[in-house]
Design a protein around this motif. Structure first.
Motif, short mmCIF file in Angstrom:
data_model
loop_
_atom_site.label_atom_id
_atom_site.label_comp_id
_atom_site.label_asym_id
_atom_site.label_seq_id
_atom_site.Cartn_x
_atom_site.Cartn_y
_atom_site.Cartn_z
N GLY A 33 0.85 -1.06 -0.09
CA GLY A 33 0.06 -0.01 -0.20
C GLY A 33 0.73 1.23 -0.02
N ARG A 44 -6.44 4.69 3.11
CA ARG A 44 -7.63 4.36 2.62
C ARG A 44 -9.06 4.88 3.01
NH1 ARG A 44 -6.75 -0.72 0.14
NH2 ARG A 44 -4.73 -1.66 0.40
N ASP A 86 -6.06 6.75 -1.07
CA ASP A 86 -6.70 5.84 -1.85
C ASP A 86 -8.30 5.69 -1.58
OD1 ASP A 86 -7.28 3.25 -3.18
OD2 ASP A 86 -6.16 1.96 -1.75
N THR A 88 -12.09 4.44 -2.43
CA THR A 88 -12.97 3.55 -3.39
C THR A 88 -14.39 4.00 -2.94
OG1 THR A 88 -11.34 1.62 -2.65
CG2 THR A 88 -13.65 1.30 -3.16
N THR A 111 -9.62 0.10 5.59
CA THR A 111 -10.03 1.44 5.49
C THR A 111 -10.33 1.98 6.67
OG1 THR A 111 -10.96 1.14 3.25
CG2 THR A 111 -11.87 2.90 4.57
#
Length: 401
Positions: A33, A44, A86, A88, A111
């Motif tokens: 990561g 995240r 990052d 999502t 996350t």
């Protein structure tokens, strides 16, 4: 951090659903990561909102606002002190079980920050997940008052029902001895509005009763007649979704506008023409419309939205503010969720609507609101600012006190 004994009671189901990734926002990650560009670990972030379902348009506005806010808060880099975000995106489909399943999946992948949803029932479920898993959650446009003060890990980037209702109260003067009917859908959103009117205007001496309608109702004449039978001094309407046009038509046809003043929240751009001729008679409370505030941040947001082919809308600021809050949390809190919470509590900052403050005691977002009317602009109805309502005038009481 505060300690609170309040808990959200929600049924959760662990469904096996794969979250949708917005590849345009995700960085290229090295094994483990780490960003290849900086060597620092990426943060995240899980963004959960309605990409499909009845409130998908609200989710679209929130998403576009977030992208504009992220660009603004990171000076166009998309990074926080060299660290990649990052991000999502996941579609909650307007369903709490789906949202919880995707939240669990994101949390399982490491996350630490969740944000989003336009649905109040989903927001309360995600707040429960935040507390159970000790992750930061920043609710989106979901208006339920239950989010404020629910736990240490939950914040909000939009307004709440109390602020809507308090703004409505600025239209009618002293409510003492007056009768207010709340006409709303029988959902968490509608029930929250009824409770809000009872708390705000009922607390000031008004008699408040509700006329609540099933969310899937398509015939509104009997409900309009029920409103008339109550002989109100004020009708407060809280409505969302595709049935709005039919509802307003029924109220007009049954003479509700002739019987009592009607106040409601001004919805998204797509609804401006749906009020028809009734639009000129409604007193609108408003969270936001394009051009309402005239701030530098608003100008930056509108420019970014227009560059992306989008239009400033009701929930654009909610996404913009969410990005600002995430950047603040990461910048000041690093990888420690408790540090992120501390970074947001009591934080005042300039945003689309002006100065906002995250109240430390319960995480309410203190913000100005607007009185608005609709006027005809050519073939269309367009909003016009009547008055900006000071943030402190409509601030909710501290939750739990």
């Amino acid at each position: 951090m505060r300690t609170t004994s309040k808990h959200v009671l929600a049924a959760v189901a662990a469904l096996s659903v794969t979250a949708l990734a917005l590849t345009g926002c995700a960085p290229d990650l090295a094994p483990g990561g780490a960003s290849e560009a900086t060597g620092a670990s990426a943060v995240r972030v899980g963004m959960i909102t309605s990409q499909t379902g009845p409130l998908a348009a609200y989710g679209e506005a929130y998403t576009a606002g977030f992208e504009a806010g992220l660009d603004y808060a990171t000076d166009g880099t998309g990074t926080v002190d060299g660290r990649e975000l990052d991000i999502t995106w996941a579609d909650d489909q307007g369903n709490p079980d789906t949202a919880v399943a995707k939240a669990k999946e994101l949390i399982g992948e490491g996350t630490q920050i969740l944000a989003g949803t336009v649905v109040s029932g989903i927001a309360t479920s995600l707040a429960e997940q935040a507390e159970q898993n000790r992750v930061l959650y920043i609710s989106g446009p979901a208006a339920t008052d239950a989010i404020t003060g629910v736990n240490d890990y939950t914040f909000r980037s939009g307004r709440q029902t109390y602020q809507d209702v308090a703004t409505a109260g600025t239209f009618i003067g002293d409510p003492e001895g007056k009768k207010v009917v709340v006409f709303a859908q029988d959902t968490a959103f509608g029930q929250g509005n009824l409770a809000g009117v009872q708390a705000v205007l009922g607390g000031k001496g008004a008699t408040v009763e509700g006329v609540l309608v099933a969310e899937d109702a398509t015939e509104f004449t009997p409900f309009a007649q029920q409103i008339l039978g109550a002989a109100p001094d004020l009708v407060f309407v809280a409505w969302a979704g595709a049935s709005s046009g039919a509802m307003w038509t029924a109220l007009a046809q049954q003479g509700v506008f002739d019987a009592a003043p009607v106040v409601t929240g001004l919805g998204d751009v797509a609804t401006y023409n749906a009020y028809g001729d009734a639009g000129a008679s409604i007193s609108f409370l408003n969270h936001y419309f394009g051009g309402a505030s005239g701030t530098d941040a608003e100008a930056a947001m509108i420019a970014a939205l227009e560059d992306a082919g989008a239009t400033p809308d009701l929930f654009s600021p909610d996404g913009f503010v969410a990005a600002q809050m995430i950047v603040q949390a990461v910048r000041e809190g690093g990888d420690d969720v408790d540090g992120m919470v501390d970074a947001l509590e009591g934080w005042s900052f300039e945003s689309v609507k002006g100065e906002l403050t995250v109240r430390a005691e319960d995480h309410a977002l203190i913000q100005p609101m607007y009185q608005v009317r609709l006027v005809q602009g050519g073939a269309d109805w367009v909003p016009e600012l009547v008055e900006a309502v000071d943030a402190d005038e409509v601030a909710p009481p501290v939750a739990g006190e």
